[in-house]
Scaffold this active site. Structure first.
Site, PDB file in Angstrom:
ATOM      1  N   LYS A  54       3.409   0.410   7.947  1.00  0.00           N
ATOM      2  CA  LYS A  54       2.397   0.922   6.835  1.00  0.00           C
ATOM      3  C   LYS A  54       1.009   0.514   7.002  1.00  0.00           C
ATOM      4  O   LYS A  54      -0.068   1.116   6.667  1.00  0.00           O
ATOM      5  CB  LYS A  54       2.832   0.405   5.341  1.00  0.00           C
ATOM      6  N   GLN A  98       7.217  -4.815  -0.676  1.00  0.00           N
ATOM      7  CA  GLN A  98       8.305  -4.448   0.022  1.00  0.00           C
ATOM      8  C   GLN A  98       9.872  -4.874  -0.426  1.00  0.00           C
ATOM      9  O   GLN A  98      10.061  -6.073  -0.906  1.00  0.00           O
ATOM     10  CB  GLN A  98       8.265  -4.598   1.593  1.00  0.00           C
ATOM     11  N   ASP A 121       4.116   3.151  -5.115  1.00  0.00           N
ATOM     12  CA  ASP A 121       5.649   3.163  -4.677  1.00  0.00           C
ATOM     13  C   ASP A 121       6.197   4.112  -5.828  1.00  0.00           C
ATOM     14  O   ASP A 121       7.459   4.493  -5.511  1.00  0.00           O
ATOM     15  CB  ASP A 121       6.231   1.876  -4.541  1.00  0.00           C
TER      16      ASP A 121
HETATM   17  N1  GUN Z   1      12.415  -0.691   0.961  1.00  0.00           N
HETATM   18  C1  GUN Z   1      13.150   0.187   1.295  1.00  0.00           C
HETATM   19  N2  GUN Z   1      12.296   1.452   1.117  1.00  0.00           N
HETATM   20  C2  GUN Z   1      11.227   1.060   0.435  1.00  0.00           C
HETATM   21  C3  GUN Z   1      10.097   1.688  -0.095  1.00  0.00           C
HETATM   22  O1  GUN Z   1      10.032   2.817  -0.086  1.00  0.00           O
HETATM   23  N3  GUN Z   1       9.079   0.995  -0.549  1.00  0.00           N
HETATM   24  C4  GUN Z   1       9.273  -0.192  -0.768  1.00  0.00           C
HETATM   25  N4  GUN Z   1       8.293  -0.940  -1.467  1.00  0.00           N
HETATM   26  N5  GUN Z   1      10.376  -1.089  -0.346  1.00  0.00           N
HETATM   27  C5  GUN Z   1      11.280  -0.468   0.349  1.00  0.00           C
END
Ligand code: GUN
Length: 294
Positions: A54, A98, A121
Site C-alpha cells: 500500500k 491494518q 477503508d
Molecule cells: N486486513 C485484511 N484486509 C484488510 C483491509 O482491507 N484493510 C485493513 N485495514 N486491514 C485489512
C-alpha cells in the site's frame, strides 16, 4: 466451456491511470498532494506485506505516504494517540489501520478514532451504517468489496436482477459486498458457516462472491453454468514443486470452476490488485472532496 478470465491487474491499471490524472490536477490546480497514513501494529508477515504494498503504490502514484509501525504489545492509549495525530494532520487524507489488531486493543475504539472523512477503508460504523441503508451515502466504501463490484462490471455481467450469492459475512468483505449488490438490484443470499445445503444455494447464483478464507472450498459442480465467480480468498497451501514449499489458492477450486463459469477471477491476480487500487482511489477521492471536486 472455459470461462473468461477477469484480469484484476488490467482493471487496476485503468484505475491507476485515472488516479494519476487526478493527482496531477490536485497538485497543479489546487496545490494539494493526496496523503495516506498507514498504521501497522505487530509483525504479522501478511500484514507487513500488505502495508508495504500500500505504501509503495501510494508513492508510485505521486501521493504522500506516511506510516507508523508499533510493537505488538502497544497499549490502547498509545495506538489511539497515533491515530489522533494523523486525524489532525492536514497532509493526511486517509488513515488505514491494518487489521487484525492484537487482542489487547479494542478494534471498535481504535477504528472509531478515525474521522469518517479520513476513513478510506470504510470500516467506521457510520460509514458501514450508511452503506447498509437505502438512500444514504457513505464517505467511503470498503476497498475489497468495491473492487469486487468493479470486476463484475469489467466482466460485462449485469448485476440488476441477477441472483448473487456471497459466501462469508465479515465486516470487511462479505457484509459490505452483499449491501453493494443489493443496492445494484441483485437478489442477494449470504451464506456462512451455519448455512445448510450451501452447494444447492450456490448453484442458483448468477454471481458468486467467495470470501470465507478456506482453500478451494467451492467446488466446480457448485457453479451454475455461465456464472460470474469472484474469488476473494488468498490461502497458502503446501506445494512441494515450489521453492517456498507452498502456493496461493483462492476459496474456489479454480481449475474445476473455470470449466463451468462464464467469467472467473484468478488467485493471485484477481481481487488482490483491486483492493489496493480502490484504497488509492478512496485516498485520492478524500483529497478531491476536500477541495470540492466531488
Ligand atoms: N486486513 C485484511 N484486509 C484488510 C483491509 O482491507 N484493510 C485493513 N485495514 N486491514 C485489512
Amino acid at each position: 466451456m472455459t470461462a473468461q478470465l477477469i484480469d484484476g491487474k488490467a482493471v487496476a491499471a485503468s484505475v491507476y491511470a485515472s488516479i494519476r490524472a487526478d493527482v496531477e490536477l490536485l497538485k497543479t490546480k489546487y496545490n494539494i498532494v493526496p496523503g495516506l497514513a498507514t498504521i501497522l501494529i505487530g509483525d504479522r508477515p501478511d500484514s507487513k506485506a500488505y502495508v508495504g504494498s500500500k505504501q509503495k503504490m501510494t508513492q508510485e502514484l505521486g501521493m504522500y505516504s506516511v506510516g507508523a509501525h508499533m510493537p505488538e504489545d502497544v497499549t490502547q492509549d498509545e495506538a489511539l494517540k497515533i491515530v489522533r495525530g494523523y486525524a489532525e494532520d492536514p497532509k493526511v487524507h486517509g488513515i488505514l489501520v491494518q487489521l487484525p489488531l492484537p487482542p489487547q486493543l479494542d478494534q471498535e475504539t481504535v477504528l472509531g478514532a478515525i474521522p469518517i472523512e479520513k476513513d478510506v477503508d470504510g470500516f467506521h460504523p457510520i460509514n458501514i451504517g450508511r452503506l447498509a441503508m437505502k438512500n444514504r451515502e457513505p464517505m467511503f466504501v470498503p476497498c475489497t468489496p468495491k473492487g469486487c463490484i468493479e470486476l463484475i462490471l469489467a466482466a460485462g455481467t449485469k448485476i440488476e436482477g441477477a441472483r448473487a450469492v456471497v459466501l462469508g459475512r465479515s465486516n470487511i468483505v462479505g457484509l459490505p459486498a452483499a449491501f453493494l449488490l443489493v443496492h445494484r438490484n441483485a437478489t442477494v443470499t449470504i451464506c456462512h458457516s451455519r448455512t445448510q445445503n450451501m452447494p444447492d444455494i450456490v448453484r442458483q447464483a448468477d454471481i458468486v462472491v467467495a470470501a470465507i478464507g478456506k482453500a478451494e472450498f467451492v467446488k466446480g459442480d457448485w457453479i451454475k453454468p455461465g456464472a460470474t465467480v469472484i474469488d476473494v480468498g488468498i490461502n497458502a497451501i503446501p506445494d512441494a514443486t515450489k521453492k517456498s514449499g507452498q502456493r496461493l489458492v483462492g476459496d474456489v477450486d479454480f481449475n474445476a470452476a473455470k470449466e463451468v463459469a462464464g467469467a472467473i477471477t484468478p488467485v493471485p491476480g484477481g481481487v488482490g490488485p483491486m483492493t489496493i487500487a480502490m484504497l488509492m482511489r478512496n485516498t485520492c477521492d478524500s483529497a478531491k472532496r476536500l477541495v470540492g471536486l466531488i
